[in-house]
Motif scaffolding. Structure first.
Motif, PDB file in Angstrom:
ATOM      1  N   ALA A 143     -97.162  39.640  -9.691  1.00  0.00           N
ATOM      2  CA  ALA A 143     -97.725  39.991 -10.987  1.00  0.00           C
ATOM      3  C   ALA A 143     -99.101  40.606 -10.818  1.00  0.00           C
ATOM      4  O   ALA A 143     -99.870  40.209  -9.956  1.00  0.00           O
ATOM      5  CB  ALA A 143     -97.813  38.751 -11.865  1.00  0.00           C
ATOM      6  N   CYS A 144     -99.370  41.586 -11.628  1.00  0.00           N
ATOM      7  CA  CYS A 144    -100.674  42.235 -11.633  1.00  0.00           C
ATOM      8  C   CYS A 144    -101.322  41.901 -12.976  1.00  0.00           C
ATOM      9  O   CYS A 144    -100.830  42.310 -14.024  1.00  0.00           O
ATOM     10  CB  CYS A 144    -100.518  43.743 -11.482  1.00  0.00           C
ATOM     11  N   PHE A 145    -102.383  41.131 -12.934  1.00  0.00           N
ATOM     12  CA  PHE A 145    -103.030  40.704 -14.163  1.00  0.00           C
ATOM     13  C   PHE A 145    -104.088  41.728 -14.558  1.00  0.00           C
ATOM     14  O   PHE A 145    -104.930  42.124 -13.762  1.00  0.00           O
ATOM     15  CB  PHE A 145    -103.655  39.324 -13.978  1.00  0.00           C
ATOM     16  N   ILE A 146    -104.024  42.154 -15.806  1.00  0.00           N
ATOM     17  CA  ILE A 146    -104.943  43.160 -16.333  1.00  0.00           C
ATOM     18  C   ILE A 146    -105.718  42.534 -17.482  1.00  0.00           C
ATOM     19  O   ILE A 146    -105.132  41.921 -18.377  1.00  0.00           O
ATOM     20  CB  ILE A 146    -104.174  44.408 -16.820  1.00  0.00           C
ATOM     21  N   SER A 147    -107.002  42.689 -17.452  1.00  0.00           N
ATOM     22  CA  SER A 147    -107.847  42.141 -18.505  1.00  0.00           C
ATOM     23  C   SER A 147    -107.540  42.828 -19.828  1.00  0.00           C
ATOM     24  O   SER A 147    -107.240  44.020 -19.882  1.00  0.00           O
ATOM     25  CB  SER A 147    -109.313  42.344 -18.146  1.00  0.00           C
ATOM     26  N   ASP A 148    -107.641  42.070 -20.905  1.00  0.00           N
ATOM     27  CA  ASP A 148    -107.442  42.671 -22.214  1.00  0.00           C
ATOM     28  C   ASP A 148    -108.663  43.498 -22.620  1.00  0.00           C
ATOM     29  O   ASP A 148    -108.630  44.224 -23.596  1.00  0.00           O
ATOM     30  CB  ASP A 148    -107.128  41.616 -23.265  1.00  0.00           C
ATOM     31  N   GLU A 204    -111.899  48.313 -21.184  1.00  0.00           N
ATOM     32  CA  GLU A 204    -113.057  49.174 -21.397  1.00  0.00           C
ATOM     33  C   GLU A 204    -114.205  48.303 -21.874  1.00  0.00           C
ATOM     34  O   GLU A 204    -114.532  48.252 -23.058  1.00  0.00           O
ATOM     35  CB  GLU A 204    -112.707  50.287 -22.375  1.00  0.00           C
ATOM     36  N   GLU A 205    -114.826  47.614 -20.947  1.00  0.00           N
ATOM     37  CA  GLU A 205    -115.880  46.654 -21.262  1.00  0.00           C
ATOM     38  C   GLU A 205    -117.061  47.302 -21.985  1.00  0.00           C
ATOM     39  O   GLU A 205    -117.613  46.730 -22.922  1.00  0.00           O
ATOM     40  CB  GLU A 205    -116.348  45.971 -19.981  1.00  0.00           C
ATOM     41  N   GLU A 206    -117.446  48.508 -21.581  1.00  0.00           N
ATOM     42  CA  GLU A 206    -118.587  49.180 -22.197  1.00  0.00           C
ATOM     43  C   GLU A 206    -118.313  49.480 -23.667  1.00  0.00           C
ATOM     44  O   GLU A 206    -119.158  49.224 -24.526  1.00  0.00           O
ATOM     45  CB  GLU A 206    -118.900  50.475 -21.439  1.00  0.00           C
ATOM     46  N   ALA A 207    -117.129  50.006 -23.974  1.00  0.00           N
ATOM     47  CA  ALA A 207    -116.758  50.289 -25.358  1.00  0.00           C
ATOM     48  C   ALA A 207    -116.701  49.007 -26.171  1.00  0.00           C
ATOM     49  O   ALA A 207    -117.102  48.971 -27.346  1.00  0.00           O
ATOM     50  CB  ALA A 207    -115.425  51.029 -25.412  1.00  0.00           C
ATOM     51  N   TYR A 208    -116.259  47.926 -25.561  1.00  0.00           N
ATOM     52  CA  TYR A 208    -116.189  46.632 -26.235  1.00  0.00           C
ATOM     53  C   TYR A 208    -117.598  46.142 -26.575  1.00  0.00           C
ATOM     54  O   TYR A 208    -117.832  45.672 -27.699  1.00  0.00           O
ATOM     55  CB  TYR A 208    -115.475  45.621 -25.332  1.00  0.00           C
ATOM     56  N   GLN A 209    -118.508  46.253 -25.645  1.00  0.00           N
ATOM     57  CA  GLN A 209    -119.894  45.793 -25.897  1.00  0.00           C
ATOM     58  C   GLN A 209    -120.559  46.608 -27.001  1.00  0.00           C
ATOM     59  O   GLN A 209    -121.294  46.076 -27.834  1.00  0.00           O
ATOM     60  CB  GLN A 209    -120.718  45.860 -24.587  1.00  0.00           C
TER      61      GLN A 209
END
Length: 96
Positions: free
Chosen positions: A78-83, A86-91
Motif C-alpha cells: 500500500a502507498c499511503f498518500i496524505s489528504d 498541497e500543504e501550502e495551498a491548505y495553509q
C-alpha cells in the motif's frame, strides 16, 4: 562397503504440500468474496487466515510475500498518500 545416501537438500521443510499450494493459488485467484470475505482485494492478514482455516498451518505475515512470489503471484504494498497533498495551498486557505 560405503553406502551413499540421497541428498536431502538444505533449509527448512515447506509447511504446505504441493497440492495445498496449488489449492491456495486457486483460492487467491477466485477473489476474496469467494472465500467469505467482504472486500474486493486480498491483503496479507486475509491470506494468512485462509491458510490457517483451511490447512491449520501458521504463516508469519512477513514471510507471506516470499511465499506468494514462490507460487508465481505478485503483490503490491500500500502507498499511503496524505489528504493534504498541497500543504501550502491548505495553509493559505486556512489563514483566510
Amino acid at each position: 562397503m560405503v553406502t551413499c545416501q540421497h541428498y536431502q537438500g538444505r533449509g527448512r521443510k515447506e509447511k504446505l504440500t504441493k497440492a495445498q499450494q496449488i489449492q491456495l493459488v486457486q483460492w487467491i485467484k477466485d477473489r476474496p468474496e469467494a472465500n467469505d470475505f467482504h472486500c474486493e482485494i486480498w491483503n496479507c492478514a486475509m491470506i494468512t487466515e485462509v491458510i490457517w482455516l483451511k490447512f491449520e498451518v501458521r504463516y508469519n505475515m512477513n514471510y507471506l510475500s516470499s511465499l506468494l512470489k514462490k507460487l508465481g503471484l505478485s503483490y503490491q504494498k500500500a502507498c499511503f498518500i496524505s489528504d493534504r497533498q498541497e500543504e501550502e495551498a491548505y495553509q493559505i486557505a486556512r489563514k483566510k
